[in-house]
Scaffold this active site. Structure first.
Site, PDB file in Angstrom:
ATOM      1  CD  GLU A 176      -2.732   1.374   2.435  1.00 29.76           C
ATOM      2  OE1 GLU A 176      -3.629   2.223   2.444  1.00 29.76           O
ATOM      3  OE2 GLU A 176      -2.498   0.616   3.407  1.00 29.76           O
ATOM      4  CE  LYS A 213      -6.565   0.015   1.690  1.00 31.41           C
ATOM      5  NZ  LYS A 213      -7.032  -0.401   3.038  1.00 31.41           N
TER       6      LYS A 213
END
Length: 295
Positions: A176, A213
């Site tokens: 992420e 993500k």
């Protein structure tokens, strides 16, 4: 690796719920839920209250694999129980929802327009416990604020270095590298980040897979190459400070990108709601996020 869970995450219809608020973000989450800081006097009581909130979400009738394919847990949540089972076992056994674990220890101070992950000396032990708790994968967050090529490269290098260790432990990492939605250079950052991620993906071995993500891109379908990459299990999107309505609208414009929302999922939930009110509000949120995720 659980092959059935892998299939659910790769091809299932739905989104991933982010229930991984850490010690730093928990007070804000509780306040939005209607629980002020005077309701607890220490960290243990605070974590008890956030676990009650998370349990209320996870045990709600609408929180099932019909719409939610995965859930990201905080370390404390992984070690606690829901209805007599460890949280990850409850999610999978009772709800058909695949459990993930947040493994980063927060953000370091900003340098080169980015915030790298803080050092995590106990990562190996945490990954071992995650495997013992039947967790499928992990999540770790960095933050990019400026279009600084050196800083963005450092973010990607660190994320994929740690991802290799996670893969070696038998887990699937969610990488992420969040892009600040308020950055004046957001589109340029996304271009630099896309190139760095592709470079690292192409270097992975045949049996190494990751998830991503990402902040919803400025340009519609900009991350299509990442979504289609053979080393990527799934690409999910964070809400990043957008309201649920705005996040859903932007998400729905990006084919193949599914949600992994935290604050946008819990928006509108309150500790003082009756079970009927709470479940109705959560069901509405889940259905709206689901619809935006399957377009």
């Amino acid at each position: 690796m659980n092959t059935k869970q892998f299939e659910v995450i790769k091809n299932g219809k739905g989104f991933i719920a982010a229930l991984d608020q850490s010690g730093g973000s928990t007070p804000k989450t509780l306040k939005l839920y209607g629980v002020n800081e005077d309701a607890y006097s220490n960290e243990d009581e605070m974590y008890d209250l956030i676990h009650e909130m998370r349990t209320r979400v996870m045990t709600a009738p609408s929180f099932t694999s019909d719409h939610v394919i995965g859930a990201i847990l905080f370390e404390q949540t992984m070690d606690r129980q829901v209805e007599g089972k460890y949280t990850s076992d409850y999610l999978w056994d009772e709800k058909g929802v695949v459990p993930f674990l947040k493994i980063d220890k927060g953000l370091a101070d900003e340098q080169n327009g980015v915030q790298l992950m803080k050092p995590n000396a106990n990562l190996g032990e945490l990954l071992k416990r995650a495997v013992e708790r039947n967790v499928f994968g992990t999540k770790m967050r960095s933050l990019i604020k400026e279009a600084n090529p050196e800083g963005i490269k450092q973010v990607a290098d660190q994320q994929f270095e740690v991802a290799k260790e996670i893969i070696a432990a038998g887990l699937v990492p969610i990488i992420e590298p969040e892009v600040d939605i308020h950055s004046a250079d957001k589109e340029r950052i996304e271009s630099l980040l896309n190139d760095e991620i592709l470079s690292h993906l192409d270097k992975l071995d045949e049996n190494e897979h990751v998830m991503l993500k990402l902040t919803i891109p400025t340009l519609t379908n900009f991350y299509k190459e990442l979504i289609d990459h053979p080393k990527v299990v799934r690409v999910v999107a964070l809400s990043g400070g957008y309201s649920r309505e705005e996040a859903n609208q932007k998400l729905a414009e990006n084919t193949g990108l599914v949600a992994s929302f935290s604050r946008a999922l819990s928006e509108g939930l309150n500790a003082d709601q009756s079970e009927e009110q709470f479940n109705t509000s959560l069901e509405k949120a889940i259905k709206e996020i689901y619809e935006a995720s399957i377009t």
